[in-house]
Design an enzyme around this catalytic site. Structure first.
Site, mmCIF file in Angstrom:
data_model
loop_
_atom_site.group_PDB
_atom_site.id
_atom_site.type_symbol
_atom_site.label_atom_id
_atom_site.label_comp_id
_atom_site.label_asym_id
_atom_site.label_seq_id
_atom_site.Cartn_x
_atom_site.Cartn_y
_atom_site.Cartn_z
ATOM 1 N N SER A 94 37.250 39.191 45.615
ATOM 2 C CA SER A 94 38.650 39.442 45.986
ATOM 3 C C SER A 94 38.864 38.934 47.396
ATOM 4 C CB SER A 94 38.923 40.954 45.958
ATOM 5 O OG SER A 94 40.207 41.243 46.454
ATOM 6 N N TYR A 145 37.060 49.973 48.643
ATOM 7 C CA TYR A 145 37.259 48.855 47.705
ATOM 8 C C TYR A 145 36.756 47.556 48.339
ATOM 9 C CZ TYR A 145 39.566 45.402 44.707
ATOM 10 O OH TYR A 145 39.826 44.341 43.865
HETATM 11 P P1 NDP Z 1 42.930 45.212 35.038
HETATM 12 O O1 NDP Z 1 43.039 46.662 35.361
HETATM 13 O O2 NDP Z 1 44.011 44.588 34.216
HETATM 14 O O3 NDP Z 1 41.536 44.903 34.348
HETATM 15 C C1 NDP Z 1 40.367 45.600 34.703
HETATM 16 C C2 NDP Z 1 39.382 45.462 33.555
HETATM 17 O O4 NDP Z 1 38.186 46.159 33.916
HETATM 18 C C3 NDP Z 1 39.901 46.080 32.278
HETATM 19 O O5 NDP Z 1 39.605 45.243 31.200
HETATM 20 C C4 NDP Z 1 39.105 47.384 32.176
HETATM 21 O O6 NDP Z 1 38.896 47.689 30.809
HETATM 22 C C5 NDP Z 1 37.805 46.962 32.832
HETATM 23 N N1 NDP Z 1 36.996 48.092 33.239
HETATM 24 C C6 NDP Z 1 37.276 49.067 34.149
HETATM 25 N N2 NDP Z 1 36.281 49.968 34.196
HETATM 26 C C7 NDP Z 1 35.340 49.544 33.300
HETATM 27 C C8 NDP Z 1 34.087 50.054 32.880
HETATM 28 N N3 NDP Z 1 33.557 51.182 33.372
HETATM 29 N N4 NDP Z 1 33.402 49.368 31.938
HETATM 30 C C9 NDP Z 1 33.897 48.227 31.399
HETATM 31 N N5 NDP Z 1 35.083 47.695 31.757
HETATM 32 C C10 NDP Z 1 35.797 48.360 32.704
HETATM 33 O O7 NDP Z 1 42.816 44.499 36.451
HETATM 34 P P2 NDP Z 1 42.408 43.004 36.904
HETATM 35 O O8 NDP Z 1 42.434 42.063 35.768
HETATM 36 O O9 NDP Z 1 43.228 42.727 38.101
HETATM 37 O O10 NDP Z 1 40.920 43.256 37.404
HETATM 38 C C11 NDP Z 1 39.848 42.390 37.124
HETATM 39 C C12 NDP Z 1 39.048 42.159 38.397
HETATM 40 O O11 NDP Z 1 39.856 41.463 39.339
HETATM 41 C C13 NDP Z 1 38.555 43.406 39.109
HETATM 42 O O12 NDP Z 1 37.206 43.225 39.483
HETATM 43 C C14 NDP Z 1 39.440 43.473 40.346
HETATM 44 O O13 NDP Z 1 38.810 44.144 41.415
HETATM 45 C C15 NDP Z 1 39.651 42.006 40.624
HETATM 46 N N6 NDP Z 1 40.787 41.632 41.467
HETATM 47 C C16 NDP Z 1 42.065 41.916 41.077
HETATM 48 C C17 NDP Z 1 43.125 41.579 41.901
HETATM 49 C C18 NDP Z 1 44.527 41.953 41.562
HETATM 50 O O14 NDP Z 1 45.413 41.854 42.440
HETATM 51 N N7 NDP Z 1 44.857 42.355 40.348
HETATM 52 C C19 NDP Z 1 42.909 40.860 43.161
HETATM 53 C C20 NDP Z 1 41.526 40.569 43.444
HETATM 54 C C21 NDP Z 1 40.510 40.938 42.623
HETATM 55 P P3 NDP Z 1 38.831 49.139 30.154
HETATM 56 O O15 NDP Z 1 39.753 50.029 30.932
HETATM 57 O O16 NDP Z 1 39.272 48.889 28.742
HETATM 58 O O17 NDP Z 1 37.385 49.516 30.251
#
Ligand code: NDP
Length: 244
Positions: free
Chosen positions: A139, A152
């Site tokens: 990030s 975070y």
């Molecule tokens: P979302 O919340 O849309 O996606 C997060 C994903 O992580 C979901 O598919 C969720 O699935 C999964 N997840 C969370 N906890 C678990 C777990 N214990 N086991 C397996 N899967 C898990 O957010 P993003 O797409 O934005 O996030 C994806 C990545 O991008 C993250 O690492 C985030 O830190 C990073 N990021 C996002 C930014 C943003 O502005 N959105 C900016 C920079 C980085 P489920 O709940 O079904 O398990």
């Protein structure tokens, strides 16, 4: 070998960046093995691609066996693992003085330990293959810290150290590493913030000015779609109007 016919494992593929990347890579001809906790969402995504190109398994990245089992599914279904995309993450930001210690622990468990479990699951396979590619969603918060983002950002700074250490250790086995560092992206990530006011602020910021999840997915695809001698080690991408 570029994207076509590569076997790619993606964690956190039930929404946001992971879901968009699944779509982009599957359309480019990859075999994609997707994991997250929400199995119903994974089933819907896999169904779009007819069942033999995208396979899924309920996965909790805080459980080492669960991550290994997802990687095993890729091996048993497609016979190899070319790429692991460690993408699962959560962002319950809050000031340290709020003492939301449970949330700090969850971020460490998912954003750091989940990534390590992914690396542990694929590394023996990739070393034996003498090739592989490990990608992790870092990030801008892995480069810049603001009040409220200490833990975070700490988890994302940790990714910088882990992924660069991995890169240096594995050059002889031709294992590529990539950190994808997006700024604000319009996804469901804001929902993990427990403070209502902050959650609303981040939601508006992501929805009005954020990158789309597809923008990030195309960056991931770019890193994968390189000749074998090229390693794109880091991509930092912000929405054009994001200052820090
Ligand atoms: P979302 O919340 O849309 O996606 C997060 C994903 O992580 C979901 O598919 C969720 O699935 C999964 N997840 C969370 N906890 C678990 C777990 N214990 N086991 C397996 N899967 C898990 O957010 P993003 O797409 O934005 O996030 C994806 C990545 O991008 C993250 O690492 C985030 O830190 C990073 N990021 C996002 C930014 C943003 O502005 N959105 C900016 C920079 C980085 P489920 O709940 O079904 O398990």
């Amino acid at each position: 070998m570029t994207i076509k016919n590569k076997v790619v494992v993606i964690t956190g593929a039930s929404s946001g960046i992971g879901k968009a990347t699944t779509e982009v890579l599957a359309k480019a001809g990859a075999h994609v093995v997707i994991g997250a906790r929400r199995k119903d969402r994974l089933a819907e995504i896999a169904a779009e691609f007819g069942g033999d190109q995208v396979v899924y398994q309920e996965t909790d990245v805080t459980n080492r066996d669960s991550v290994k089992s997802l990687v095993d599914l890729a091996q048993s279904t497609f016979g190899k693992v070319d790429v692991l995309y460690n993408n699962a993450g959560l962002m319950p930001v809050s000031p340290l003085a709020d003492l939301k210690v449970d949330e700090w622990e969850r971020m460490i468990d998912v954003n750091i330990k989940g990534v390590l479990y992914g690396i542990a699951a694929v590394l023996p396979i990739m070393i034996a293959q003498k090739h592989g590619h490990i990608i992790t969603t870092d990030s801008v918060a892995g480069h810049v810290v603001h009040p409220g983002t200490a833990v975070y950002a700490g988890t994302k700074y940790a990714i910088q150290a882990i992924m660069d250490g991995l890169r240096q250790e594995q050059v002889d086995h031709h294992i590529r590493t990539t950190m994808i560092s997006p700024g604000a992206v319009e996804t469901e990530l804001y929902r993990t913030i427990s403070d209502e006011k902050t959650r609303e602020q981040i939601k508006v910021q992501e929805q009005t000015a954020g990158l789309s999840a597809a923008d990030v997915a195309h960056a991931v695809a770019y890193a994968i779609d390189q000749p074998q001698n090229v390693a794109i080690n880091e991509i930092l991408l912000r929405p054009i109007n994001q200052r820090t």
